[in-house]
Design an enzyme around this catalytic site. Structure first.
Site, PDB file in Angstrom:
ATOM      1  N   HIS A  16      -0.615  12.640  -0.543  1.00  0.00           N
ATOM      2  CA  HIS A  16      -0.400  13.398  -1.774  1.00  0.00           C
ATOM      3  C   HIS A  16       0.884  14.219  -1.694  1.00  0.00           C
ATOM      4  O   HIS A  16       1.697  14.221  -2.612  1.00  0.00           O
ATOM      5  CB  HIS A  16      -1.588  14.337  -2.024  1.00  0.00           C
ATOM      6  CG  HIS A  16      -2.839  13.634  -2.428  1.00  0.00           C
ATOM      7  ND1 HIS A  16      -3.414  13.785  -3.668  1.00  0.00           N
ATOM      8  CD2 HIS A  16      -3.634  12.769  -1.759  1.00  0.00           C
ATOM      9  CE1 HIS A  16      -4.515  13.045  -3.745  1.00  0.00           C
ATOM     10  NE2 HIS A  16      -4.664  12.429  -2.598  1.00  0.00           N
ATOM     11  N   ASP A 120      -1.386  18.655  -8.442  1.00  0.00           N
ATOM     12  CA  ASP A 120      -2.019  17.509  -7.811  1.00  0.00           C
ATOM     13  C   ASP A 120      -3.459  17.384  -8.306  1.00  0.00           C
ATOM     14  O   ASP A 120      -4.040  18.331  -8.865  1.00  0.00           O
ATOM     15  CB  ASP A 120      -1.994  17.690  -6.286  1.00  0.00           C
ATOM     16  CG  ASP A 120      -2.597  16.517  -5.543  1.00  0.00           C
ATOM     17  OD1 ASP A 120      -1.911  15.499  -5.405  1.00  0.00           O
ATOM     18  OD2 ASP A 120      -3.769  16.611  -5.124  1.00  0.00           O
ATOM     19  N   THR A 142      -1.325  10.513  -7.752  1.00  0.00           N
ATOM     20  CA  THR A 142      -0.779   9.576  -6.770  1.00  0.00           C
ATOM     21  C   THR A 142      -1.437   8.209  -6.863  1.00  0.00           C
ATOM     22  O   THR A 142      -0.900   7.223  -6.364  1.00  0.00           O
ATOM     23  CB  THR A 142      -0.957  10.121  -5.341  1.00  0.00           C
ATOM     24  OG1 THR A 142      -2.349  10.374  -5.104  1.00  0.00           O
ATOM     25  CG2 THR A 142      -0.183  11.408  -5.143  1.00  0.00           C
ATOM     26  N   ALA A 348       0.440   5.512  12.292  1.00  0.00           N
ATOM     27  CA  ALA A 348       1.465   4.473  12.240  1.00  0.00           C
ATOM     28  C   ALA A 348       2.522   4.872  11.223  1.00  0.00           C
ATOM     29  O   ALA A 348       2.199   5.485  10.203  1.00  0.00           O
ATOM     30  CB  ALA A 348       0.860   3.127  11.865  1.00  0.00           C
ATOM     31  N   GLN A 350       4.028   4.312   8.284  1.00  0.00           N
ATOM     32  CA  GLN A 350       3.591   3.401   7.234  1.00  0.00           C
ATOM     33  C   GLN A 350       4.738   2.669   6.545  1.00  0.00           C
ATOM     34  O   GLN A 350       4.700   1.446   6.382  1.00  0.00           O
ATOM     35  CB  GLN A 350       2.756   4.166   6.194  1.00  0.00           C
ATOM     36  CG  GLN A 350       2.229   3.268   5.077  1.00  0.00           C
ATOM     37  CD  GLN A 350       1.161   3.939   4.256  1.00  0.00           C
ATOM     38  OE1 GLN A 350       0.226   4.523   4.780  1.00  0.00           O
ATOM     39  NE2 GLN A 350       1.307   3.887   2.955  1.00  0.00           N
ATOM     40  N   TRP A 368      -2.564   5.060  -4.518  1.00  0.00           N
ATOM     41  CA  TRP A 368      -1.440   4.235  -4.908  1.00  0.00           C
ATOM     42  C   TRP A 368      -0.313   4.277  -3.893  1.00  0.00           C
ATOM     43  O   TRP A 368       0.499   3.367  -3.802  1.00  0.00           O
ATOM     44  CB  TRP A 368      -0.947   4.712  -6.277  1.00  0.00           C
ATOM     45  CG  TRP A 368       0.373   4.161  -6.668  1.00  0.00           C
ATOM     46  CD1 TRP A 368       1.494   4.858  -6.951  1.00  0.00           C
ATOM     47  CD2 TRP A 368       0.702   2.776  -6.840  1.00  0.00           C
ATOM     48  NE1 TRP A 368       2.503   4.004  -7.288  1.00  0.00           N
ATOM     49  CE2 TRP A 368       2.050   2.735  -7.231  1.00  0.00           C
ATOM     50  CE3 TRP A 368      -0.006   1.599  -6.690  1.00  0.00           C
ATOM     51  CZ2 TRP A 368       2.695   1.528  -7.488  1.00  0.00           C
ATOM     52  CZ3 TRP A 368       0.646   0.404  -6.934  1.00  0.00           C
ATOM     53  CH2 TRP A 368       1.981   0.390  -7.330  1.00  0.00           C
TER      54      TRP A 368
END
Length: 454
Positions: A16, A120, A142, A348, A350, A368
């Site tokens: 977010h 948010d 998001t 990781a 991303q 998303w």
């Protein structure tokens, strides 16, 4: 030239927070009349945002960050009953600090006029602060348009039924979906009887109070859903995606101890051969689901990179505080049988991973952020992770094979969408035009000061 300042209040979870910041940067870079103040809520769940903020401030002159005073988190046992309920309680306790910060900004005679708040999902109850101070509010979502359609429907469901969803309920007829939607594929929160459903309802009931809803999607990806919002009852919806951290700044807020090891392993894999499983900063599963995912990966025979986070008993993410280790919850002998065919890590990189030539498919978080990065980098997204019940190994195996087979329709469709997503954010693209309409709405709002001496 008339200047305007927006106050962003993002949830500090990486999926977010970073998405909201990247959208703020796009807004600033698109129109230099704007500046942004970001209200930073420190959270014990996400303690790594400070390094990211430091990097951000060094590169963005029209963006400033205000660290809000800390608050006591809710009792840790609540997070095990409902993450959504816990998060909402946590961030509602910041409301007085948010009001104080905005009031201080407005009282400064030398400051640029405030044009509104950008909130948010979990911060939407703060719309009351904006109303009290006479400011418009915009919701920054998001997730995609399909999720927006679900949230707009929830108040209707609650007024008619008044209780949580059950898997036995009939499929839902949602305006934002072409086909009926089975309840079992909805976010787990809508079936949660321990505060999750109540949290979603509380947030969903405020959606239509926003002046506008900004969605991290693009109209070509979800045309049916986007068109469904032109009903005269929904606030204007601005599709501005995909919003991505293409510069990789987000890595500074994550643990990079294993970065070299992960990227080295990916470098050694054949092109388009690896399935990437990454479920976001709050993406955790209980032991039965972890075991089924592991068995599904093993059965598929494909290489994989799996970012797996364990939820501790004290409510924090990371190594288990009760002594449970990864090997304790994976199927017996799994790590030995997999060998070098797969890699499991707690974190990781991303965006780097999704852009790597060895990645052939992803099971990214339902948010998303994961789906958008996968599509934009041309990698396949085909596994939904909003599982309200344990998904068995057979289904996971089948889904992985579907997205990893070279001649699958999923791969071809995502390649097409990848090109569409790139065009959407270019000058003249659908998301670029939508952002222009949003900017016009902000600058022309009747409550916005008309003084042009700034």
């Amino acid at each position: 030239m008339k200047k305007a300042e927006l106050v962003f209040v993002p949830t500090p979870g990486a999926g977010h927070y970073i998405s909201a910041v990247e959208f703020a940067k796009r807004l600033i870079h698109t129109d230099d009349r704007f500046s942004v103040t970001l209200l930073h809520m420190r959270s014990s769940l996400h303690p790594h945002t400070d390094p990211y903020n430091t990097s951000l401030l060094a590169s963005e002159t029209h963006l400033r960050i205000i660290d809000l005073p800390p608050v006591d988190p809710p009792p840790s046992h609540l997070i095990h009953k409902s993450v959504e309920h816990y998060i909402l309680l946590y961030f509602e306790s910041f409301i007085p600090h948010v009001k104080d910060a905005i009031t201080h900004l407005m009282s400064n005679p030398d400051s640029v006029p405030l044009a509104g708040l950008v909130l948010d999902f979990f911060c939407l109850p703060m719309i009351d602060v904006a109303k009290e101070l006479g400011l418009p509010s915009y919701l920054y979502l998001t997730s995609g348009a399909g999720f927006l359609g679900l949230m707009l429907y929830l108040p209707t469901h609650h007024s008619q039924i008044g209780t949580e969803f059950e898997d036995s309920d009939p499929d839902l007829e949602l305006r934002s979906f072409v086909n009926p939607v089975p309840v079992r594929v909805l976010p787990e929160a809508v079936s949660n009887k321990h505060g999750g459903y109540a949290a979603y309802i509380k947030v969903a009931q405020r959606f239509r109070e926003a002046r506008g809803i900004i969605v991290n999607t693009f109209s070509e990806l979800e045309p049916y859903a986007v068109e469904s919002f032109a009903d005269g009852q929904t606030p204007p919806v601005y599709t501005v995606g995909p919003v991505l951290d293409l510069g990789g700044q987000a890595h500074s807020c994550s643990d990079r101890v294993d970065h070299g090891k992960i990227m080295g392993w990916l470098d050694a894999q054949p092109e388009s051969s690896v399935a990437f499983l990454c479920f976001g900063s709050m993406g955790t599963f209980d032991a039965p689901q972890v075991r089924e995912i592991a068995l599904g990966l093993e059965r598929s025979g494909h290489r994989f990179l799996w970012a797996l986070r364990l939820l501790r008993l004290d409510g924090k993410l990371g190594g288990s505080s009760d002594g449970t280790e990864l090997s304790d919850i994976l199927p017996e002998g799994f790590l030995d049988r997999i060998g070098e065919r797969g890699m499991i890590c707690e974190w990781a990189p991303q965006m780097e991973a999704l852009s790597h030539k060895s990645i052939g498919g992803t099971a990214a978080e339902c948010l998303w952020t994961g789906e958008g990065t996968g599509i934009s980098s041309g990698n396949e997204t085909g596994l939904s992770t909003d599982w309200g019940e344990v998904v068995m190994a057979e289904e996971i195996d089948g889904a992985i094979r579907c997205v990893m087979e070279h001649d699958s329709m999923v791969r071809k469709k995502v390649k097409e969408m990848g090109e569409m997503s790139r065009r959407a954010v270019m000058d003249g693209g659908s998301s670029s035009k939508s952002l222009g309409r949003l900017i016009a709405d902000i600058m022309n709002h009747p409550q916005f000061p008309t003084n042009t001496n700034y």
